[in-house]
Design a protein around this motif. Structure first.
Motif, PDB file in Angstrom:
ATOM      1  N   LYS A   1       0.060  13.608   0.733  1.00 46.23           N
ATOM      2  CA  LYS A   1      -1.062  12.704   0.930  1.00 46.23           C
ATOM      3  C   LYS A   1      -0.588  11.601   1.845  1.00 46.23           C
TER       4      LYS A   1
ATOM      5  N   THR B   1       0.845  -1.199   0.000  1.00 44.19           N
ATOM      6  CA  THR B   1       0.000   0.000   0.000  1.00 44.19           C
ATOM      7  C   THR B   1       0.875   1.242   0.000  1.00 44.19           C
TER       8      THR B   1
ATOM      9  N   CYS C   1       1.687   4.586   1.583  1.00 49.18           N
ATOM     10  CA  CYS C   1       1.306   5.213   2.840  1.00 49.18           C
ATOM     11  C   CYS C   1       1.588   6.710   2.846  1.00 49.18           C
TER      12      CYS C   1
ATOM     13  N   ALA D   1      -1.803   8.053   4.299  1.00 48.38           N
ATOM     14  CA  ALA D   1      -2.833   7.106   4.698  1.00 48.38           C
ATOM     15  C   ALA D   1      -2.561   6.750   6.146  1.00 48.38           C
ATOM     16  N   CYS D   2      -3.056   7.568   7.060  1.00 57.25           N
ATOM     17  CA  CYS D   2      -2.758   7.335   8.473  1.00 57.25           C
ATOM     18  C   CYS D   2      -3.778   8.059   9.335  1.00 57.25           C
TER      19      CYS D   2
ATOM     20  N   PRO E   1      -6.872   2.885   6.738  1.00 52.09           N
ATOM     21  CA  PRO E   1      -6.855   4.312   6.409  1.00 52.09           C
ATOM     22  C   PRO E   1      -6.736   4.529   4.902  1.00 52.09           C
ATOM     23  N   GLU E   2      -7.381   5.557   4.409  1.00 51.15           N
ATOM     24  CA  GLU E   2      -7.276   5.882   2.983  1.00 51.15           C
ATOM     25  C   GLU E   2      -6.223   6.961   2.777  1.00 51.15           C
ATOM     26  N   LEU E   3      -5.723   7.010   1.547  1.00 48.49           N
ATOM     27  CA  LEU E   3      -4.734   8.031   1.214  1.00 48.49           C
ATOM     28  C   LEU E   3      -5.463   9.363   1.066  1.00 48.49           C
ATOM     29  N   LYS E   4      -5.218  10.300   1.986  1.00 46.83           N
ATOM     30  CA  LYS E   4      -5.941  11.575   1.958  1.00 46.83           C
ATOM     31  C   LYS E   4      -4.986  12.751   1.939  1.00 46.83           C
TER      32      LYS E   4
ATOM     33  N   CYS F   1      -4.891  -0.897   9.423  1.00 54.62           N
ATOM     34  CA  CYS F   1      -3.723  -0.309   8.775  1.00 54.62           C
ATOM     35  C   CYS F   1      -2.614  -1.350   8.757  1.00 54.62           C
TER      36      CYS F   1
ATOM     37  N   HIS G   1       3.800  10.502   7.783  1.00 51.78           N
ATOM     38  CA  HIS G   1       3.465   9.139   8.176  1.00 51.78           C
ATOM     39  C   HIS G   1       4.547   8.566   9.103  1.00 51.78           C
TER      40      HIS G   1
END
Lengths: 327, 330
Positions: free
Chosen positions: A316, A236, A238, A318-319, A307-310, A289, A252
């Motif tokens: 960006k 993934t 992150c 993902a956390c 968590p999504e990549l935001k 996660c 992250h």
């Protein structure tokens, strides 16, 4: 070199290996090498993929190159979907996309001279070229990577590691590609030779307006070479960001740990953020996660939800820790 | 007197009618509990230097000159039986690739017990106990269970830990580590380096660390030795050499590191590559790649010298501009 035009678009790509019962065997375990990876490489970028062994960075590169098909998701090149093309339709893209491999001792055919190696792509993709044109092209490319064209009749074993890797680069440049995937091109080389090869790659980018997807586990190289970085962990992404902002302010927890593991010359003793344990195998992914078993700040939510990549400021991530600002 | 003293070491490999000389009069020493780093590109002779300490030069290669004094005995004169008492017992070795070092068809436990019983009169039970202790010392979780594991069941980092545990089994006074972390990821590399540093300090074990990674050397060692084409070109306390390198080669190695360059700019590179043993240039071997070269450099081989502890083998050492490491992109 516009900054907004996606050359390669990777959309929700998943890749699983195994699963089907092989010959004489019962069901094989499923390895989830890539889980819902989405990223796009803009034209002119030097896009770096970083992560530890087993995080899926090479699988992603190979999937982009069509060396194995994605289990789900799409790959677009220059606006067109390429992952479902037949081998024949794909040839057009092979000319535009080339790959450099990690080990120059394994990726060059030991029984072909340098000239034969370099001429081969032209024979396949540009059969109309005359002998003279082919010879000129080989000489031009050899020179551009800093190798003497007179070495054309030698075999790979006669060269040092750095020279060999420059031959691999030359081979990738023979078809004047737009996009090059480089899978750890310098990790098998000495530090001083790494600098030479990186310089050749940077020069080629400038002269030929190339776009790179550069895979490495060495973050110090990324800081130097990359315009954008995607940090991968267990299949993934992150953290995804411009190189400058990633190094200025890693968000992250995994990125932070990776950054602190770079050995520094002026530091006294070794000092790094401790990650507990090692990368779990992709056969048995953790719930929630994927990083939570090694994460120093993991909480209950991380064990349950993915968590999504935001977007978070200029990177960006993902956390949940970054999202909810408890880190 | 130092624990280990290498004097005027010369190693040669006969090749048909020619003889290739891999080491030309290498001198160095190691005190009890001291950590020395040997740096250089592939082909510089750093592994040959370390291997010759344990007389591990494969035939027809041989140590033609010089002595290796360990605790006062010259190891180059020992016969095989006497050498076995030292090798893997008083001086241990850790190699680059843990998968190649461990026997794939024996369990970790069998290999450890075998190693102990080869060097000591010891019962299997006691050997097992010591082995488990050592595995715990290198932070291997559930050490008892790991004794039954085969190497392929462990990750790269764990395998290298097992190799370190085996090296520590006989409580050696020196460990020679040949690129111990090159095959590992950055994060695992950091963990292994922290571990090795702690083990050496706690047990007062001397360490000879061979690597081409200057950053690793600068973190772990107290003294550093830079080799080029079979000779020592610079030697001194690690901080001094790293902060203020005197030889153009050391300078080039440090300046080539990405972290020492302005991000995005061309990296400083040392042009060309290490000469092969049969084509070493006359005079200073580094002269074809050196940015400060002049006619004098082709005449004589510069000796390793200097006033302080930092010794440099370059005739122009006083005229080479020094640089401060903290300024990027010099």
């Amino acid at each position: 070199m516009t900054g907004t035009f996606p050359l390669v678009d990777i959309k929700n790509v998943e890749k699983r290996f195994g699963g089907s019962g092989g010959f004489l065997s019962t069901r094989q375990p499923i390895v989830s090498a890539l889980n819902n990876v989405t990223l796009s490489v803009q034209k002119g970028n030097a896009f770096c993929l970083v992560g530890e062994s087993g995080c899926g960075k090479s699988t992603l590169a190979r999937t982009v190159m069509g060396l194995h098909p994605p289990s789900r998701g799409e790959i677009h090149y220059d606006g067109k979907r390429i992952d479902d093309l037949s081998q024949r339709d794909r040839q057009v893209y092979t000319r535009k996309m080339q790959m450099i491999f990690q080990n120059p001792y394994a990726s060059l055919n030991p029984r072909m001279t340098v000239r034969q190696t370099l001429e081969e792509p032209l024979k396949i993709h540009r059969p109309g070229m005359s002998k003279l044109e082919v010879r000129d092209k080989v000489e031009e490319v050899m020179r551009s990577v800093g190798n003497d064209p007179a070495w054309g009749d030698r075999y790979p074993h006669e060269f040092s590691g750095g020279q060999r890797q420059r031959i691999s680069i030359a081979r990738a440049l023979m078809l004047d590609p737009e996009f090059i995937v480089a899978d750890e091109p310098i990790s098998a080389l000495d530090v001083s030779i790494q600098a030479q090869v990186l310089n050749v790659m940077m020069d080629a980018q400038e002269d030929r307006d190339l776009t790179y997807l550069f895979i490495t586990h060495d973050l110090s190289v990324v800081e130097h070479f990359g315009s954008h970085v995607a940090v991968m962990y267990l299949g993934t992404v992150c953290e995804l960001s411009e190189t400058k902002s990633l190094f200025a302010a890693p968000r992250h927890p995994y990125t932070r740990a990776l950054l602190s593991a770079i050995p520094k010359m002026d530091a006294k003793g070794v000092d790094h953020l401790k990650m507990t344990g090692e990368v779990p195998t992709a056969m048995d992914l953790p719930t929630g996660c994927v990083f939570h078993p090694r994460c120093p700040v993991a909480r209950e939510r991380c064990k349950r939800e993915v968590p999504e990549l935001k977007e978070n400021g200029d990177t960006k991530t993902a956390c949940f820790a970054v999202e909810e600002a408890w880190i | 007197m130092a624990l280990l003293e290498v004097k005027g070491l010369e190693v040669e490999f006969p090749l048909g009618r020619k003889t290739l000389q891999a080491l030309h009069g290498v001198d160095f020493s190691l005190d009890r509990g001291e950590r020395l780093g040997i740096v250089g590109e592939s082909g510089a002779g750093k592994s040959v230097a370390a291997f010759s300490i344990l007389n591990l030069i494969s035939r027809p290669g041989r140590i033609s000159e010089g002595e290796v004094l360990f605790d006062g005995t010259d190891l180059t004169r020992l016969d095989d039986a006497a050498m076995r008492e030292i090798r893997g017992n008083k001086i241990s070795m850790i190699f680059q690739d843990p998968m190649m070092t461990l026997n794939p068809v024996l369990t970790i436990g069998t290999q450890m017990i075998e190693c102990l019983q080869a060097h000591r009169e010891i019962s299997k039970e006691d050997a097992r106990k010591i082995s488990i202790d050592k595995l715990k010392e290198v932070m291997i979780p559930s050490a008892e269970n790991r004794m039954e594991s085969y190497p392929h069941e462990l990750s790269g980092g764990m395998r290298q830990r097992v190799v370190i545990a085996i090296a520590l089994l006989t409580d050696p006074s020196i460990i020679i580590a040949d690129e111990p972390t090159t095959a590992l990821d950055v994060t695992i590399q950091a963990e292994i380096m922290v571990l090795m540093l702690a083990l050496c300090k706690n047990n007062n074990v001397g360490l000879i660390l061979i690597t081409h990674d200057l950053a690793v050397v600068s973190q772990v060692t107290e003294r550093i030795m830079v080799m080029y084409a079979g000779r020592v070109v610079e030697q001194g306390p690690t901080r001094e050499v790293i902060q203020n390198p005197g030889h153009p080669y050391t300078r080039g190695l440090i300046k080539a590191l990405p972290q020492e360059n302005i991000p995005g700019a061309r990296l400083n590179q040392i042009p060309g590559s290490m000469p092969s043993l049969d084509a070493i240039p006359a005079g200073c071997a580094f002269n074809p790649r050196c940015e400060f070269v002049d006619l004098e450099c082709h005449n004589a081989i510069p000796p390793l010298c200097g006033e302080g502890e930092q010794k440099i083998a370059c005739i122009h050492r006083d005229r080479i501009p020094r640089f401060n490491l903290s300024e990027k992109g010099i």
